[in-house]
Design an enzyme around this catalytic site. Structure first.
Site, mmCIF file in Angstrom:
data_model
loop_
_atom_site.group_PDB
_atom_site.id
_atom_site.type_symbol
_atom_site.label_atom_id
_atom_site.label_comp_id
_atom_site.label_asym_id
_atom_site.label_seq_id
_atom_site.Cartn_x
_atom_site.Cartn_y
_atom_site.Cartn_z
ATOM 1 N N ASP A 164 0.700 -1.216 -0.060
ATOM 2 C CA ASP A 164 -0.175 -0.108 0.074
ATOM 3 C C ASP A 164 0.895 1.280 -0.031
ATOM 4 O OD1 ASP A 164 -2.653 1.188 0.194
ATOM 5 O OD2 ASP A 164 -2.059 1.910 2.300
ATOM 6 N N HIS A 181 -5.181 6.229 8.658
ATOM 7 C CA HIS A 181 -4.790 5.346 7.435
ATOM 8 C C HIS A 181 -3.257 5.274 7.556
ATOM 9 C CE1 HIS A 181 -8.562 3.839 5.427
ATOM 10 N NE2 HIS A 181 -8.666 4.955 6.170
ATOM 11 N N GLU A 203 0.585 5.789 0.822
ATOM 12 C CA GLU A 203 -0.082 6.975 1.029
ATOM 13 C C GLU A 203 0.597 8.088 0.443
ATOM 14 O OE1 GLU A 203 -2.610 6.927 2.783
ATOM 15 O OE2 GLU A 203 -2.466 4.868 3.740
ATOM 16 N N ASP A 259 -2.317 -0.491 6.634
ATOM 17 C CA ASP A 259 -3.245 -0.778 5.500
ATOM 18 C C ASP A 259 -2.520 -2.297 4.942
ATOM 19 O OD1 ASP A 259 -4.906 0.969 6.080
ATOM 20 O OD2 ASP A 259 -4.872 2.177 4.319
#
Length: 198
Positions: free
Chosen positions: A9, A156, A11, A161
């Site tokens: 994942d 998050h 960000e 995640d």
């Protein structure tokens, strides 16, 4: 298919790398033999002066000040490539993360300019839409539907995640279902039927 899976994942500063948004965190969790191996990769990234959008900062709790001290992507690119090379990447909404990651690789003119040339990609969002048609299939929705617990979801983060996604993937693909099957036969039956539709 690779025996080595990596739940992955990112960000980002915003929603569109084409308008200059950048990756600010990478998180990856290794899965071997349908178990998390304990190996993880995580780093924050300095987005070269691109500021976090208000929405991204609110969701991630990552500040612009914090990112100034983080390494730039070019400083970690080789070690990241070494970690994922040859694995199958498990990504939720892969188009988003792959697009951002490839943009970072192109910006530094890395010899690997497309992550899909060294890794296969499994998109859990596409898989979930086939398994649960007509339902919400965000990572949060799947976490609730599959009864995955034990994670703090106030903010998050890429590594958080990726950890959650590894559990979602194992559940979606029939491994390590954390349910009391003796009292949840109806769910098990529905899951089997959904899996057969794919």
């Amino acid at each position: 298919m690779s025996n080595r899976l990596i739940s992955f994942d990112t960000e980002t500063t915003g929603l569109d790398y084409k308008t200059g948004d950048r990756v600010v965190e990478i998180g990856a969790v290794e899965i071997l033999g349908r178990d998390k191996s304990g190996k993880e990769y995580q780093t924050y990234l300095n987005p070269d002066g691109k500021e976090m959008s208000e929405g991204a900062a609110e969701i991630t709790n990552i500040s612009n000040e914090q990112l100034k001290k983080a390494p730039k992507f070019k400083e970690i690119a080789d070690e990241f490539i070494e970690f994922v090379k040859g694995a199958e990447l498990i990504i939720h909404n892969a188009e988003f993360d792959v697009g951002f990651l490839n943009n970072e690789l192109r910006l530094i003119e890395h010899q690997v300019d497309d992550i899909t040339t060294i890794c296969r990609v499994f998109d859990t969002l596409i898989h979930a839409r086939k398994t649960f048609p007509g339902q919400k299939n965000s990572l949060d929705a799947l976490t609730q539907r599959l009864n995955i617990t034990g994670y703090d979801r106030e903010f998050h983060g890429a590594l958080l995640d990726a950890q959650i996604l590894s559990d979602v993937y194992l559940n979606l693909t029939g491994g390590q279902v954390k349910l009391n099957l003796s009292t949840n036969d109806e769910f098990t039956s529905q899951n089997d039927n959904a899996a057969n539709m794919i």
